[in-house]
Design a protein around this motif. Structure first.
Motif, mmCIF file in Angstrom:
data_model
loop_
_atom_site.group_PDB
_atom_site.id
_atom_site.type_symbol
_atom_site.label_atom_id
_atom_site.label_comp_id
_atom_site.label_asym_id
_atom_site.label_seq_id
_atom_site.Cartn_x
_atom_site.Cartn_y
_atom_site.Cartn_z
ATOM 1 N N ALA A 98 0.836 -1.202 0.000
ATOM 2 C CA ALA A 98 0.000 0.000 0.000
ATOM 3 C C ALA A 98 0.869 1.250 0.000
ATOM 4 C CB ALA A 98 -0.928 0.003 1.212
ATOM 5 N N PRO A 99 1.252 1.759 -1.167
ATOM 6 C CA PRO A 99 1.976 3.035 -1.214
ATOM 7 C C PRO A 99 1.028 4.204 -0.989
ATOM 8 C CG PRO A 99 1.629 2.213 -3.431
ATOM 9 C CD PRO A 99 1.087 1.165 -2.506
ATOM 10 N N GLN A 100 1.574 5.274 -0.427
ATOM 11 C CA GLN A 100 0.771 6.468 -0.143
ATOM 12 C C GLN A 100 1.584 7.707 -0.505
ATOM 13 O OE1 GLN A 100 -0.262 7.043 3.955
ATOM 14 N NE2 GLN A 100 -1.990 8.371 3.491
ATOM 15 N N LEU A 101 0.964 8.649 -1.147
ATOM 16 C CA LEU A 101 1.609 9.901 -1.535
ATOM 17 C C LEU A 101 0.800 11.064 -1.001
ATOM 18 C CD1 LEU A 101 3.263 10.813 -4.869
ATOM 19 C CD2 LEU A 101 1.539 12.365 -3.943
ATOM 20 N N GLN A 102 1.495 12.005 -0.355
ATOM 21 C CA GLN A 102 0.859 13.220 0.153
ATOM 22 C C GLN A 102 1.634 14.430 -0.345
ATOM 23 O OE1 GLN A 102 0.822 12.676 4.410
ATOM 24 N NE2 GLN A 102 -1.223 11.785 4.387
ATOM 25 N N MET A 103 0.895 15.417 -0.812
ATOM 26 C CA MET A 103 1.527 16.616 -1.359
ATOM 27 C C MET A 103 0.809 17.839 -0.818
ATOM 28 S SD MET A 103 3.783 17.985 -3.409
ATOM 29 C CE MET A 103 4.073 19.573 -4.204
ATOM 30 N N PRO A 104 1.527 18.729 -0.094
ATOM 31 C CA PRO A 104 0.856 19.930 0.412
ATOM 32 C C PRO A 104 0.498 20.875 -0.725
ATOM 33 C CG PRO A 104 3.211 20.053 0.839
ATOM 34 C CD PRO A 104 2.943 18.686 0.279
ATOM 35 N N ILE A 105 -0.704 21.428 -0.660
ATOM 36 C CA ILE A 105 -1.141 22.418 -1.649
ATOM 37 C C ILE A 105 -1.352 23.774 -0.977
ATOM 38 C CG2 ILE A 105 -2.939 23.019 -3.326
ATOM 39 C CD1 ILE A 105 -3.441 20.064 -3.747
ATOM 40 N N PHE A 106 -2.247 23.795 -0.008
ATOM 41 C CA PHE A 106 -2.459 25.020 0.768
ATOM 42 C C PHE A 106 -2.138 24.693 2.220
ATOM 43 C CE2 PHE A 106 -5.485 25.303 -2.801
ATOM 44 C CZ PHE A 106 -4.988 26.433 -3.419
ATOM 45 N N SER A 107 -0.957 25.048 2.653
ATOM 46 C CA SER A 107 -0.528 24.753 4.020
ATOM 47 C C SER A 107 0.432 25.831 4.495
ATOM 48 C CB SER A 107 0.148 23.369 4.090
ATOM 49 O OG SER A 107 0.559 23.093 5.405
ATOM 50 N N GLY A 108 -0.104 26.761 5.252
ATOM 51 C CA GLY A 108 0.747 27.838 5.765
ATOM 52 C C GLY A 108 1.793 27.339 6.745
ATOM 53 N N GLY A 109 1.518 26.190 7.393
ATOM 54 C CA GLY A 109 2.473 25.666 8.361
ATOM 55 C C GLY A 109 3.785 25.233 7.738
ATOM 56 N N VAL A 110 3.724 24.724 6.491
ATOM 57 C CA VAL A 110 4.952 24.299 5.826
ATOM 58 C C VAL A 110 5.871 25.489 5.592
ATOM 59 C CG1 VAL A 110 5.892 23.268 3.735
ATOM 60 C CG2 VAL A 110 3.814 22.327 4.754
ATOM 61 N N SER A 111 5.327 26.568 5.080
ATOM 62 C CA SER A 111 6.122 27.777 4.861
ATOM 63 C C SER A 111 6.600 28.370 6.182
ATOM 64 C CB SER A 111 5.292 28.806 4.085
ATOM 65 O OG SER A 111 6.012 30.004 3.911
ATOM 66 N N GLY A 112 5.731 28.335 7.184
ATOM 67 C CA GLY A 112 6.118 28.865 8.499
ATOM 68 C C GLY A 112 7.240 28.073 9.134
ATOM 69 N N ASN A 113 7.224 26.747 8.946
ATOM 70 C CA ASN A 113 8.308 25.921 9.497
ATOM 71 C C ASN A 113 9.646 26.252 8.852
ATOM 72 O OD1 ASN A 113 6.809 24.483 11.366
ATOM 73 N ND2 ASN A 113 6.202 22.922 9.881
ATOM 74 N N LEU A 114 9.617 26.552 7.550
ATOM 75 C CA LEU A 114 10.855 26.939 6.880
ATOM 76 C C LEU A 114 11.358 28.277 7.407
ATOM 77 C CD1 LEU A 114 13.042 26.513 4.790
ATOM 78 C CD2 LEU A 114 11.519 27.512 3.066
ATOM 79 N N ASP A 115 10.452 29.244 7.571
ATOM 80 C CA ASP A 115 10.850 30.546 8.136
ATOM 81 C C ASP A 115 11.416 30.363 9.543
ATOM 82 O OD1 ASP A 115 9.982 31.766 5.829
ATOM 83 O OD2 ASP A 115 8.011 32.291 6.630
ATOM 84 N N LEU A 116 10.779 29.475 10.322
ATOM 85 C CA LEU A 116 11.249 29.212 11.688
ATOM 86 C C LEU A 116 12.649 28.607 11.663
ATOM 87 C CD1 LEU A 116 10.716 29.038 14.756
ATOM 88 C CD2 LEU A 116 9.643 26.808 14.340
ATOM 89 N N ALA A 117 12.874 27.627 10.774
ATOM 90 C CA ALA A 117 14.185 26.977 10.688
ATOM 91 C C ALA A 117 15.263 27.961 10.267
ATOM 92 C CB ALA A 117 14.123 25.809 9.714
ATOM 93 N N GLU A 118 14.948 28.839 9.331
ATOM 94 C CA GLU A 118 15.938 29.827 8.886
ATOM 95 C C GLU A 118 16.247 30.836 9.987
ATOM 96 O OE1 GLU A 118 14.121 31.324 5.356
ATOM 97 O OE2 GLU A 118 15.019 29.782 4.059
ATOM 98 N N ALA A 119 15.218 31.245 10.732
ATOM 99 C CA ALA A 119 15.450 32.184 11.842
ATOM 100 C C ALA A 119 16.326 31.539 12.909
ATOM 101 C CB ALA A 119 14.117 32.634 12.432
#
Length: 511
Positions: free
Chosen positions: A357-378
């Motif tokens: 059973a393979p499963q694929l997930q792709m974020p489309i509208f997710s502000g948390g993904v972008s926020g996590n990147l900003d957090l990691a860079e900070a």
């Protein structure tokens, strides 16, 4: 059969691709050290005559390579340091922090490999009559399953899991470096507490001798007063001089007891009665000079700087994990075993069963993904600033200690000359008073000058020893018990994580 063979051949390939996935972490470049290339006063310290670094420690290329058992020369102090390394509670906590970080890294790194287990399950379902598969079907259906299962294994094409594992590994190394720092600080604190105790004992001896001298002076003045030669003012001044030393001695007894208590706290246990005999207390308690090197050497020697760089590398890896979250997440779940409607026939030859059973997930509208990147860079920017500040602090500590090394010896020489002059002045003032040429005020002033100079000499002598210990500590020394001839690997750490070879996490105390 074709599907089965394809699955068997594809699974190792997928696992290999997952383990060797690309990384989206930024390419790491060590920040430029924000300090000058040379310490102030370094040349003055390294060229003080016979006590140069080369003559003192020919086998040590740097101060941190100089073992503390060779830096400290007092056998009793060495025994106390060994005792503290084995019993101090802060040291024990630091060692367990390393074990804790090691375990956390092992947990994070285990996500890079599939979780495979053996299990079985049974399912019983009662269906209403209109939902039964056939006329002969019973009201209760049974389903048994057993086999080897693969649970939600993420195929790490974009390095998310790999970077999370790397971040945990760097945090583990940073914790190991923090344990080194605790080790170094403990060695220095025990030495400083020991020096305070020995200095308090010396001051107590000085005050005892001074008290006897003042008592003799008071007896002389009292005899002259009884004979009508000295005035009541002379007698009162002599009495005040005697009482002043009594007050000071009670204070130094209190300081001596407090220094002993502080030393015992650092040891973490009672001081044994069978300690080695201490040597005469003086400048020979430690080596006369330490190989200093250049500020750039601190980057590879001081554990707090190396730990700050490990934290920076961890923050850098977290950026890679945050970037990978923008891409598809592919995971697989599988089962290979047997399935049967009857428990007795579960393991029959015709009941083989597999599920993929393979499963694929792709974020489309997710502000948390972008926020996590900003957090990691900070957090990465914060780690850079903390790393640079750690370097600047280390440079300042070494520079301050070098300033002390360049001045303490001359200050002590001046105090010796001052003490000789004050002692001569007291002898002359006493003689002139006994012959009636001067008043007792001259004797009083000479006694105060000599007493103050002697106290200052002991205090400055203690500060001189502590300054040399601070220099040794500031250079990263105090982790090794014995000197080493070779320098440690750049960026290395005394720690071993599961699956990585980086040396041993044991210190010289075997903790």
């Amino acid at each position: 059969m074709i599907t089965r063979n394809f699955t068997r051949s594809a699974l190792p390939i997928l696992i290999t691709l997952a383990l060797a996935g690309c990384s989206l972490a930024p390419k790491y470049q060590r920040p430029v050290a924000p300090v000058p290339g040379q310490y102030p006063d370094q040349d003055a310290v390294q060229n003080r005559g016979s006590g140069t670094a080369a003559s003192v420690a020919p086998d040590a290329a740097y101060g941190s390579d100089l073992g503390w058992s060779e830096f400290f020369t007092d056998p009793q102090l060495k025994a106390l340091i060994r005792l503290s390394l084995a019993n101090n509670r802060d040291m024990r906590i630091a060692v367990q922090r390393v074990q804790e970080a090691r375990a956390q890294y092992g947990i994070a790194d285990s996500d890079r490999l599939p979780t495979i287990g053996i299990g079985g399950n049974a399912q019983f379902t009662r269906n209403p009559e209109n939902l039964r598969m056939g006329e002969d079907a019973g009201s209760v259906s049974r389903y048994y399953q057993a086999g080897v299962g693969l649970t939600a294994f993420e195929i790490d094409f974009f390095g998310r899991v790999k970077n999370l594992s790397e971040a945990a590994y760097q945090q583990y190394l940073a914790t190991a470096q923090a344990s080194r720092t605790v080790h170094i600080n403990l060695v220095a604190l025990v030495a400083e507490a020991y020096f305070r105790l020995r200095t308090a004992q010396q001051l107590d001896g000085l005050m005892q001798k001074t008290l006897e001298s003042r008592q003799n002076t008071y007896s002389l003045v009292k005899a002259r007063y009884d004979a009508g030669v000295a005035s009541s003012l002379d007698l009162s001044q002599a009495r005040a001089q005697l009482d002043t030393v009594r007050v000071d001695r009670e204070g130094i007894k209190r300081s001596q007891a407090q220094a002993f208590n502080a030393l015992q706290l650092l040891l973490g246990t009672e001081i044994p009665q069978d300690m080695p005999q201490s040597t005469a207390f003086g400048r020979d308690q430690v080596l006369a000079a330490i190989p200093v090197g250049l500020p750039s050497d601190l980057l590879e020697r001081r554990p707090d700087i190396m730990g700050a760089e490990n934290a920076l590398l961890a923050a850098n890896a977290n950026i890679g994990a945050a970037r990978a979250a923008f891409f598809p997440n592919i995971s697989i779940t599988g089962l290979l075993g047997f399935a049967s409607p009857q428990l007795g026939g579960l393991f029959g030859s015709g009941q083989r069963f597999w599920q993929f059973a393979p499963q694929l997930q792709m974020p489309i509208f997710s502000g948390g993904v972008s926020g996590n990147l900003d957090l990691a860079e900070a957090r990465n920017n914060i780690a850079v600033a903390q790393y640079e500040k750690t370097i600047q602090t280390a440079f300042r500590e070494v520079a301050d200690a070098l300033a002390g090394e360049a001045t303490y010896d001359r200050q002590l020489d001046a105090l010796r000359s001052l003490e000789a002059a004050a002692s001569e002045s007291l002898s002359l003032a006493t003689l002139r008073y006994e012959t009636g040429i001067d008043s007792f005020l001259q004797v009083q002033n000479a006694e105060v000058d000599l007493y103050t100079t002697q106290q200052t000499f002991y205090q400055i002598g203690m500060e001189s020893l502590m300054n040399r210990v601070e220099l040794y500590k500031a250079l990263g020394g105090g982790w090794l018990e014995s000197s080493v001839a070779t320098a440690p690997v750049a960026g290395g750490v005394s720690g071993t994580a599961p699956g990585r070879d980086s040396g041993s996490i044991k210190g010289d105390n075997g903790s």
